[in-house]
Design a protein around this motif. Structure first.
Motif, PDB file in Angstrom:
ATOM      1  N   GLU A 210       0.840  -1.206   0.000  1.00  0.00           N
ATOM      2  CA  GLU A 210       0.000   0.000   0.000  1.00  0.00           C
ATOM      3  C   GLU A 210       0.878   1.261   0.000  1.00  0.00           C
ATOM      4  OE1 GLU A 210      -3.762   1.832   2.529  1.00  0.00           O
ATOM      5  OE2 GLU A 210      -2.725   0.044   3.242  1.00  0.00           O
ATOM      6  N   ALA A 211       1.945   1.243   0.803  1.00  0.00           N
ATOM      7  CA  ALA A 211       2.854   2.405   0.839  1.00  0.00           C
ATOM      8  C   ALA A 211       3.506   2.607  -0.524  1.00  0.00           C
ATOM      9  CB  ALA A 211       3.916   2.202   1.917  1.00  0.00           C
ATOM     10  N   LEU A 212       3.924   1.499  -1.147  1.00  0.00           N
ATOM     11  CA  LEU A 212       4.544   1.611  -2.470  1.00  0.00           C
ATOM     12  C   LEU A 212       3.534   2.080  -3.515  1.00  0.00           C
ATOM     13  CD1 LEU A 212       6.741  -1.618  -2.372  1.00  0.00           C
ATOM     14  CD2 LEU A 212       7.600   0.719  -2.580  1.00  0.00           C
ATOM     15  N   ASP A 213       2.299   1.614  -3.391  1.00  0.00           N
ATOM     16  CA  ASP A 213       1.254   2.059  -4.331  1.00  0.00           C
ATOM     17  C   ASP A 213       1.045   3.563  -4.229  1.00  0.00           C
ATOM     18  OD1 ASP A 213       0.879  -0.478  -5.278  1.00  0.00           O
ATOM     19  OD2 ASP A 213      -0.912  -0.900  -4.070  1.00  0.00           O
ATOM     20  N   HIS A 214       1.000   4.060  -2.993  1.00  0.00           N
ATOM     21  CA  HIS A 214       0.837   5.508  -2.813  1.00  0.00           C
ATOM     22  C   HIS A 214       1.985   6.263  -3.470  1.00  0.00           C
ATOM     23  CE1 HIS A 214      -1.918   4.928   0.917  1.00  0.00           C
ATOM     24  NE2 HIS A 214      -2.622   5.134  -0.177  1.00  0.00           N
ATOM     25  N   LEU A 215       3.188   5.751  -3.274  1.00  0.00           N
ATOM     26  CA  LEU A 215       4.351   6.415  -3.864  1.00  0.00           C
ATOM     27  C   LEU A 215       4.274   6.404  -5.384  1.00  0.00           C
ATOM     28  CD1 LEU A 215       7.176   4.985  -1.563  1.00  0.00           C
ATOM     29  CD2 LEU A 215       6.425   7.357  -1.665  1.00  0.00           C
ATOM     30  N   SER A 216       3.901   5.285  -5.941  1.00  0.00           N
ATOM     31  CA  SER A 216       3.879   5.178  -7.403  1.00  0.00           C
ATOM     32  C   SER A 216       2.839   6.114  -8.006  1.00  0.00           C
ATOM     33  CB  SER A 216       3.618   3.731  -7.837  1.00  0.00           C
ATOM     34  OG  SER A 216       2.305   3.348  -7.502  1.00  0.00           O
ATOM     35  N   GLY A 217       1.828   6.451  -7.219  1.00  0.00           N
ATOM     36  CA  GLY A 217       0.790   7.353  -7.702  1.00  0.00           C
ATOM     37  C   GLY A 217       1.277   8.783  -7.906  1.00  0.00           C
ATOM     38  N   CYS A 218       2.458   9.097  -7.402  1.00  0.00           N
ATOM     39  CA  CYS A 218       2.989  10.468  -7.543  1.00  0.00           C
ATOM     40  C   CYS A 218       3.541  10.728  -8.934  1.00  0.00           C
ATOM     41  CB  CYS A 218       4.092  10.718  -6.518  1.00  0.00           C
ATOM     42  SG  CYS A 218       3.506  10.718  -4.832  1.00  0.00           S
ATOM     43  N   GLY A 219       3.774   9.681  -9.681  1.00  0.00           N
ATOM     44  CA  GLY A 219       4.285   9.866 -11.037  1.00  0.00           C
ATOM     45  C   GLY A 219       5.704  10.405 -11.050  1.00  0.00           C
ATOM     46  N   GLY A 220       5.999  11.204 -12.073  1.00  0.00           N
ATOM     47  CA  GLY A 220       7.377  11.620 -12.326  1.00  0.00           C
ATOM     48  C   GLY A 220       7.936  12.623 -11.353  1.00  0.00           C
ATOM     49  N   SER A 221       7.089  13.228 -10.517  1.00  0.00           N
ATOM     50  CA  SER A 221       7.626  14.239  -9.592  1.00  0.00           C
ATOM     51  C   SER A 221       8.341  13.610  -8.403  1.00  0.00           C
ATOM     52  CB  SER A 221       6.502  15.151  -9.091  1.00  0.00           C
ATOM     53  OG  SER A 221       5.576  14.408  -8.331  1.00  0.00           O
ATOM     54  N   LEU A 222       8.267  12.303  -8.278  1.00  0.00           N
ATOM     55  CA  LEU A 222       8.892  11.632  -7.134  1.00  0.00           C
ATOM     56  C   LEU A 222       9.934  10.620  -7.597  1.00  0.00           C
ATOM     57  CD1 LEU A 222       8.932  11.011  -4.031  1.00  0.00           C
ATOM     58  CD2 LEU A 222       7.249   9.233  -4.510  1.00  0.00           C
ATOM     59  N   SER A 223      11.103  10.689  -7.012  1.00  0.00           N
ATOM     60  CA  SER A 223      12.122   9.651  -7.184  1.00  0.00           C
ATOM     61  C   SER A 223      12.273   8.921  -5.861  1.00  0.00           C
ATOM     62  CB  SER A 223      13.474  10.274  -7.562  1.00  0.00           C
ATOM     63  OG  SER A 223      13.365  11.015  -8.753  1.00  0.00           O
ATOM     64  N   VAL A 224      12.590   7.650  -5.940  1.00  0.00           N
ATOM     65  CA  VAL A 224      12.729   6.832  -4.725  1.00  0.00           C
ATOM     66  C   VAL A 224      14.041   6.064  -4.791  1.00  0.00           C
ATOM     67  CG1 VAL A 224      11.765   4.923  -3.378  1.00  0.00           C
ATOM     68  CG2 VAL A 224      10.237   6.559  -4.473  1.00  0.00           C
ATOM     69  N   GLY A 225      14.795   6.079  -3.696  1.00  0.00           N
ATOM     70  CA  GLY A 225      16.024   5.299  -3.654  1.00  0.00           C
ATOM     71  C   GLY A 225      16.257   4.733  -2.272  1.00  0.00           C
ATOM     72  N   ALA A 226      16.565   3.451  -2.223  1.00  0.00           N
ATOM     73  CA  ALA A 226      16.956   2.814  -0.956  1.00  0.00           C
ATOM     74  C   ALA A 226      18.463   2.634  -1.011  1.00  0.00           C
ATOM     75  CB  ALA A 226      16.242   1.484  -0.783  1.00  0.00           C
ATOM     76  N   TYR A 227      19.155   3.201  -0.038  1.00  0.00           N
ATOM     77  CA  TYR A 227      20.602   3.384  -0.126  1.00  0.00           C
ATOM     78  C   TYR A 227      21.332   2.367   0.746  1.00  0.00           C
ATOM     79  CZ  TYR A 227      24.912   6.162  -0.427  1.00  0.00           C
ATOM     80  OH  TYR A 227      26.178   6.606  -0.677  1.00  0.00           O
ATOM     81  N   VAL A 228      22.179   1.570   0.101  1.00  0.00           N
ATOM     82  CA  VAL A 228      22.977   0.584   0.839  1.00  0.00           C
ATOM     83  C   VAL A 228      24.446   0.952   0.674  1.00  0.00           C
ATOM     84  CG1 VAL A 228      23.459  -1.856   1.203  1.00  0.00           C
ATOM     85  CG2 VAL A 228      21.240  -1.161   0.254  1.00  0.00           C
ATOM     86  N   SER A 229      25.004   1.567   1.709  1.00  0.00           N
ATOM     87  CA  SER A 229      26.410   1.964   1.649  1.00  0.00           C
ATOM     88  C   SER A 229      27.298   0.730   1.745  1.00  0.00           C
ATOM     89  CB  SER A 229      26.695   2.916   2.819  1.00  0.00           C
ATOM     90  OG  SER A 229      28.027   3.322   2.812  1.00  0.00           O
ATOM     91  N   GLY A 230      28.390   0.718   0.982  1.00  0.00           N
ATOM     92  CA  GLY A 230      29.330  -0.403   1.054  1.00  0.00           C
ATOM     93  C   GLY A 230      28.677  -1.737   0.758  1.00  0.00           C
ATOM     94  N   SER A 231      27.852  -1.754  -0.255  1.00  0.00           N
ATOM     95  CA  SER A 231      27.093  -2.977  -0.558  1.00  0.00           C
ATOM     96  C   SER A 231      28.018  -4.145  -0.898  1.00  0.00           C
ATOM     97  CB  SER A 231      26.175  -2.705  -1.753  1.00  0.00           C
ATOM     98  OG  SER A 231      25.673  -3.915  -2.269  1.00  0.00           O
ATOM     99  N   ARG A 232      27.625  -5.320  -0.451  1.00  0.00           N
ATOM    100  CA  ARG A 232      28.374  -6.544  -0.794  1.00  0.00           C
ATOM    101  C   ARG A 232      27.546  -7.451  -1.690  1.00  0.00           C
ATOM    102  NH1 ARG A 232      30.670  -8.557   4.886  1.00  0.00           N
ATOM    103  NH2 ARG A 232      31.790 -10.010   3.559  1.00  0.00           N
ATOM    104  N   SER A 233      26.530  -6.888  -2.329  1.00  0.00           N
ATOM    105  CA  SER A 233      25.692  -7.678  -3.228  1.00  0.00           C
ATOM    106  C   SER A 233      26.509  -8.148  -4.433  1.00  0.00           C
ATOM    107  CB  SER A 233      24.512  -6.845  -3.724  1.00  0.00           C
ATOM    108  OG  SER A 233      23.697  -6.473  -2.655  1.00  0.00           O
ATOM    109  N   SER A 234      26.025  -9.191  -5.061  1.00  0.00           N
ATOM    110  CA  SER A 234      26.818  -9.783  -6.145  1.00  0.00           C
ATOM    111  C   SER A 234      25.958 -10.124  -7.356  1.00  0.00           C
ATOM    112  CB  SER A 234      27.530 -11.039  -5.645  1.00  0.00           C
ATOM    113  OG  SER A 234      26.581 -11.935  -5.082  1.00  0.00           O
ATOM    114  N   ASP A 235      24.823  -9.453  -7.507  1.00  0.00           N
ATOM    115  CA  ASP A 235      23.915  -9.769  -8.606  1.00  0.00           C
ATOM    116  C   ASP A 235      24.601  -9.644  -9.974  1.00  0.00           C
ATOM    117  OD1 ASP A 235      22.717  -8.793  -6.229  1.00  0.00           O
ATOM    118  OD2 ASP A 235      20.790  -8.541  -7.230  1.00  0.00           O
ATOM    119  N   VAL A 236      25.307  -8.530 -10.181  1.00  0.00           N
ATOM    120  CA  VAL A 236      25.893  -8.266 -11.498  1.00  0.00           C
ATOM    121  C   VAL A 236      27.059  -9.211 -11.759  1.00  0.00           C
ATOM    122  CG1 VAL A 236      27.059  -6.536 -12.923  1.00  0.00           C
ATOM    123  CG2 VAL A 236      25.138  -5.858 -11.467  1.00  0.00           C
ATOM    124  N   VAL A 237      27.926  -9.403 -10.774  1.00  0.00           N
ATOM    125  CA  VAL A 237      29.076 -10.293 -11.027  1.00  0.00           C
ATOM    126  C   VAL A 237      28.608 -11.746 -11.200  1.00  0.00           C
ATOM    127  CG1 VAL A 237      30.832  -8.830  -9.965  1.00  0.00           C
ATOM    128  CG2 VAL A 237      29.621 -10.501  -8.560  1.00  0.00           C
TER     129      VAL A 237
END
Lengths: 385, 196
Positions: A210-237
């Motif tokens: 529901e929270a994400l739906d509300h956010l998506s309803g804002c259209g182009g005036s809203l950008s959203v980013g979840a920030y992970v400093s020093g990420s150790r993810s490996s999806d791309v590699v």
């Protein structure tokens, strides 16, 4: 002193040397990965198909391309007026030795306008409640003094953070371009924990959606980013390794290692889509427009992973997010200012925790409820010789 | 922009109290200004003796931000969180109280309530509190009220007397001479401050 330094110190050089050797052995792998990234850029669709084929039967996270060539490096766009909204949370888990099981979730927030004329705001939203029900028949695998109930509180905290940020961002985006920054991953990963009761999971999945739906309803005036400093993810590699049909030995250990060699300060990678065939994964709850996408951002020596929902990946939204994040990090020694201030608002100090415990005890006592004496707890408090 | 915040009492005593704005303000109450707390059984009046601004959290000192050439206002605008993390506190020394129609230049019977709003005294209130100059005894004897604050209070009070300002100032000077006859150096310092 209980930590025996004379035992610890002789072991330390070996650990550091092994890590340094690992980095050295990655050099060839980094070159190879870099070459494969160029191939992926040259033929996105074919490579994406090969990555999807490699995913079958694997529980590893992978990345597939979105719109931008995967090997592209995006320079820093010009900064424009924006309001930055962020939220972060802290919690007090139920104490199983307390007379009443009770949690506290404190969601801090920051609204920081930069040239938009909006009012700045710092604050926190606090909720108190009974613990979520435990999953049926589960063992006590939670924190030592909290039990599995703590898992539900951690998850609730993540969801309340999202709700708090969502409410503020939706209001702000109606008035001016807005960036919502969240700390950590976009989706609450504890949603797929077996230690969370199913009823709790369903409720919190619904609230997150529901929270994400509300956010998506804002259209182009809203950008959203979840920030992970020093990420150790490996999806791309992982995807590059699948394309290269290489083994794990000498291959870059994380996406951060790869993009540290490709990005200069302030630059970002292409936007990727997260992909995995792991069963019972969080993303299954949010497929479609809320699918998780991500890019990497170089801030000084840090390579941060920035997750965003698919609906927030239009060029305008990503440009605003990119330039705002760099601006925020430059204001705060490499970490987004708004996230730091939201964190400061969320922190529950040791003094506040003790005050809450005393208030809970006093309120319980008014109802004739006393904490039961527990020998383990008592022994920890009684530390005399 | 919203209206400037109203300061509220954060420390209260019979002889002095402190009030704080919820954020940093560039122009709080001025030195010597008369302020009134209009909550509680009586109105408590006082004179501003000090104002200080800084971080609310001592573990987060204010760093000297801003590029060369930027004004304070520009640095504030570029760092919108800072104003909210700073506080401006104002020290006030009691100089009288008002109960109904009666204004007395003596200590209030009770301290002002904590978190009560602190507002500028009206011209009429200042006239009632200072007309006989008895308030000077409280100020001159207050440990937190230095010569500069006493002089500023006299100047502030004189300004509301309009054409009678000079007459009030002379009267205040005579009262100070009487109060401080054993402290000529201090009297000189205050009189010079009044004339400044």
């Amino acid at each position: 002193m209980t930590l025996r330094m004379e035992q610890l110190l002789p072991q330390l050089p070996g650990v550091v040397a092994a890590y340094a050797a690992g980095l050295e052995s990655m050099k060839d792998g980094l070159k190879a990965a870099d070459s494969v990234l160029s191939l992926w850029s040259a033929d996105r669709l074919d490579c994406d198909a090969r990555i999807r084929a490699a995913m079958a039967g694997s529980s590893q996270p992978y990345a597939v391309s979105l719109r931008e060539p995967p090997g592209d490096v995006m320079p820093l766009p010009p900064f424009a007026a924006v309001t930055v909204v962020s939220s972060d949370g802290s919690s007090i888990e139920p104490d199983r030795f307390a007379p009443v099981q009770c949690y506290v979730v404190n969601a801090g927030f920051a609204v920081l306008p930069y040239g938009t004329g909006q009012e700045a705001a710092l604050g926190a939203r606090c909720i108190v409640g009974p613990p979520a029900p435990e999953a049926e028949g589960e063992e006590d695998e939670g924190a030592e003094d909290a039990g599995p109930r703590a898992w539900g509180v951690n998850l609730l905290r993540d969801v309340v953070e999202m709700e708090t940020g969502s409410g503020l961002a939706v209001a702000s985006a109606a008035a001016s371009p807005t960036v919502l920054l969240l700390d950590g991953t976009l989706l609450p990963w504890d949603l797929d924990s077996r230690q969370v009761a199913e009823s709790t999971r369903q409720e919190l999945v619904g609230r997150t959606r529901e929270a994400l739906d509300h956010l998506s309803g804002c259209g182009g005036s809203l950008s959203v980013g979840a920030y992970v400093s020093g990420s150790r993810s490996s999806d791309v590699v992982n995807s590059l390794r699948a394309l290269a049909a290489a083994g794990s030995r000498g291959w870059p250990a994380s996406d951060g290692h790869l993009f540290a060699t490709r990005l200069r300060d302030g630059e970002r990678s292409a936007v990727f889509r997260a992909a995995s065939e792991r069963v019972r994964r969080v993303e299954e709850f949010f497929e479609g427009q809320h699918e998780v996408c991500f890019f990497y951002l170089r801030i000084g020596d840090d390579v941060a992973r920035v997750e965003l929902p698919r609906w927030a990946t239009t060029p305008g939204q990503v440009e605003r997010l990119h330039t705002t994040l760099v601006d925020q990090c430059r204001r705060c020694d490499g970490y987004p200012r708004a996230l730091q201030e939201a964190h400061e608002q969320a922190v529950i100090s040791a003094g506040d925790r003790q005050a809450f415990s005393r208030m809970l005890d006093a309120e319980a006592l008014r109802h004739g409820l006393r904490a039961s004496a527990n020998s383990k707890q008592m022994s920890k408090r009684r530390r005399g010789l | 922009m919203t209206a400037p915040p109203v300061p509220r009492v954060v420390e209260a005593g019979l002889r002095a109290f402190q009030c704080a704005y919820e954020r940093y303000v560039e122009e709080p109450f001025r030195l010597g200004q008369f302020a009134v707390v209009r909550e509680g059984p009586c109105f408590v009046a006082g004179v501003v003796t000090d104002a200080i601004s800084g971080p609310e959290d001592p573990s987060r000192p204010l760093l000297p931000r801003g590029a060369a050439g930027q004004t304070a206002a520009e640095v504030m605008a570029g760092n919108p969180e800072i104003r909210l993390l700073l506080r401006t506190r104002v020290s006030v020394v009691s100089c009288g109280h008002i109960e109904g129609e009666v204004a007395r230049a003596s200590l209030p019977p009770l301290p002002p309530p904590l978190l009560a709003r602190v507002e500028p005294a009206t011209a009429a209130e200042v006239v009632r509190l200072t007309g006989d100059c008895a308030f000077l005894a409280l100020l001159a004897g207050a440990p937190g009220c230095d010569d500069a604050a006493v002089a500023a209070a006299v100047r502030a009070a004189a300004s509301v007397f309009g054409p009678g300002a000079h007459e009030f100032t002379v009267r205040a000077g005579k009262e100070l001479a009487r109060l401080l006859r054993a402290e000529p150096a201090r009297l000189t310092s205050i009189v010079r401050g009044i004339g400044a």
